[in-house]
Design a protein around this motif. Structure first.
Motif, PDB file in Angstrom:
ATOM      1  N   UNK A  64      -4.129  26.225  57.326  1.00 46.44           N
ATOM      2  CA  UNK A  64      -4.638  25.445  56.209  1.00 46.44           C
ATOM      3  C   UNK A  64      -5.117  24.087  56.725  1.00 46.44           C
ATOM      4  N   UNK A  65      -6.270  23.684  56.243  1.00 47.20           N
ATOM      5  CA  UNK A  65      -6.780  22.341  56.450  1.00 47.20           C
ATOM      6  C   UNK A  65      -6.993  21.715  55.078  1.00 47.20           C
ATOM      7  N   UNK A  66      -7.153  20.407  55.053  1.00 43.80           N
ATOM      8  CA  UNK A  66      -7.462  19.738  53.796  1.00 43.80           C
ATOM      9  C   UNK A  66      -8.462  18.625  54.039  1.00 43.80           C
ATOM     10  N   UNK A  67      -9.162  18.294  52.964  1.00 45.69           N
ATOM     11  CA  UNK A  67     -10.141  17.224  53.043  1.00 45.69           C
ATOM     12  C   UNK A  67     -10.099  16.410  51.762  1.00 45.69           C
ATOM     13  N   UNK A 113      -8.519  22.993  44.978  1.00 42.93           N
ATOM     14  CA  UNK A 113      -8.265  21.569  44.791  1.00 42.93           C
ATOM     15  C   UNK A 113      -6.828  21.313  44.355  1.00 42.93           C
ATOM     16  N   UNK A 114      -6.188  20.405  45.066  1.00 41.95           N
ATOM     17  CA  UNK A 114      -4.842  19.940  44.720  1.00 41.95           C
ATOM     18  C   UNK A 114      -4.929  18.466  44.366  1.00 41.95           C
ATOM     19  N   UNK A 115      -4.459  18.132  43.178  1.00 41.53           N
ATOM     20  CA  UNK A 115      -4.454  16.747  42.718  1.00 41.53           C
ATOM     21  C   UNK A 115      -3.032  16.356  42.366  1.00 41.53           C
ATOM     22  N   UNK A 116      -2.541  15.301  43.001  1.00 43.34           N
ATOM     23  CA  UNK A 116      -1.182  14.833  42.762  1.00 43.34           C
ATOM     24  C   UNK A 116      -1.267  13.466  42.094  1.00 43.34           C
ATOM     25  N   UNK A 117      -0.742  13.384  40.893  1.00 38.01           N
ATOM     26  CA  UNK A 117      -0.791  12.122  40.144  1.00 38.01           C
ATOM     27  C   UNK A 117       0.481  11.318  40.406  1.00 38.01           C
ATOM     28  N   UNK A 118       0.326  10.022  40.356  1.00 36.80           N
ATOM     29  CA  UNK A 118       1.477   9.132  40.613  1.00 36.80           C
ATOM     30  C   UNK A 118       2.223   8.805  39.337  1.00 36.80           C
ATOM     31  N   UNK A 137      -1.403  13.574  49.177  1.00 42.83           N
ATOM     32  CA  UNK A 137      -1.671  14.985  49.449  1.00 42.83           C
ATOM     33  C   UNK A 137      -2.883  15.499  48.658  1.00 42.83           C
ATOM     34  N   UNK A 138      -3.415  14.674  47.773  1.00 41.06           N
ATOM     35  CA  UNK A 138      -4.572  15.069  46.985  1.00 41.06           C
ATOM     36  C   UNK A 138      -5.757  15.362  47.894  1.00 41.06           C
ATOM     37  N   UNK A 139      -6.293  16.574  47.779  1.00 38.50           N
ATOM     38  CA  UNK A 139      -7.391  16.989  48.651  1.00 38.50           C
ATOM     39  C   UNK A 139      -7.848  18.386  48.252  1.00 38.50           C
ATOM     40  N   UNK A 140      -8.962  18.773  48.833  1.00 35.96           N
ATOM     41  CA  UNK A 140      -9.415  20.164  48.760  1.00 35.96           C
ATOM     42  C   UNK A 140      -8.788  20.886  49.945  1.00 35.96           C
ATOM     43  N   UNK A 141      -8.044  21.939  49.657  1.00 34.58           N
ATOM     44  CA  UNK A 141      -7.311  22.666  50.697  1.00 34.58           C
ATOM     45  C   UNK A 141      -8.066  23.951  51.057  1.00 34.58           C
ATOM     46  N   UNK A 142      -8.269  24.124  52.353  1.00 30.81           N
ATOM     47  CA  UNK A 142      -9.018  25.267  52.864  1.00 30.81           C
ATOM     48  C   UNK A 142      -8.093  26.195  53.649  1.00 30.81           C
ATOM     49  N   UNK A 143      -8.212  27.468  53.361  1.00 30.47           N
ATOM     50  CA  UNK A 143      -7.562  28.497  54.149  1.00 30.47           C
ATOM     51  C   UNK A 143      -8.491  28.862  55.305  1.00 30.47           C
ATOM     52  N   UNK A 144      -7.920  29.017  56.502  1.00 30.17           N
ATOM     53  CA  UNK A 144      -8.738  29.328  57.672  1.00 30.17           C
ATOM     54  C   UNK A 144      -8.107  30.455  58.463  1.00 30.17           C
TER      55      UNK A 144
END
Length: 123
Positions: A35-38, A118-123, A89-96
């Motif tokens: 997994x990568x994220x951006x 897309x993973x979005x983590x709110x504070x 940790x909020x980012x677009x997560x890519x499976x590779x």
């Protein structure tokens, strides 16, 4: 191989999510997976990787102890369990995936990429 990631969403800080990545084909066990994220405005960064058999796992320091990568070769699926999530940790997560013997940490080491979830983590 084609990769389809799912499981992203909106979660509060401290919460959990589990990402899944389903792979097509009958040779899933020949691929190292990861997994990568951006994040917006940032470069893609390594998150986690797992060996072909699942015996070896690798993590970025930023997620070690909070994230767990696993795979089920019978189901052609790789997972990323994310606990104690933080806003960063909020980012677009890519499976590779890549048909190699070594699970790398650089994007160029993986030939196959999913579409991202897309993973979005709110504070």
């Amino acid at each position: 191989v084609q990769l389809q990631a799912s499981g992203g969403g909106l979660v509060q800080a401290g919460g959990s999510l589990r990402l899944s990545c389903a792979a097509s084909g009958r040779t899933f066990s020949y691929y190292v997976m990861g997994w990568f994220r951006q994040a917006p405005g940032e470069e893609r960064e390594f998150v986690a990787a797992i060996s072909r058999s699942g015996d070896s796992t690798y993590y970025a320091d930023s997620v070690k102890g909070r994230f767990t990568i696993s795979r089920d070769n019978a189901k052609n699926t790789v997972y990323l369990q994310m606990n104690s999530l933080k806003p960063e940790d909020t980012a677009l997560y890519f499976c590779v995936g890549d048909r190699s013997f070594r699970a790398g940490r650089r994007p160029e080491e993986y030939d196959y990429w999913g579409q991202g979830t897309l993973v979005t983590v709110s504070s």
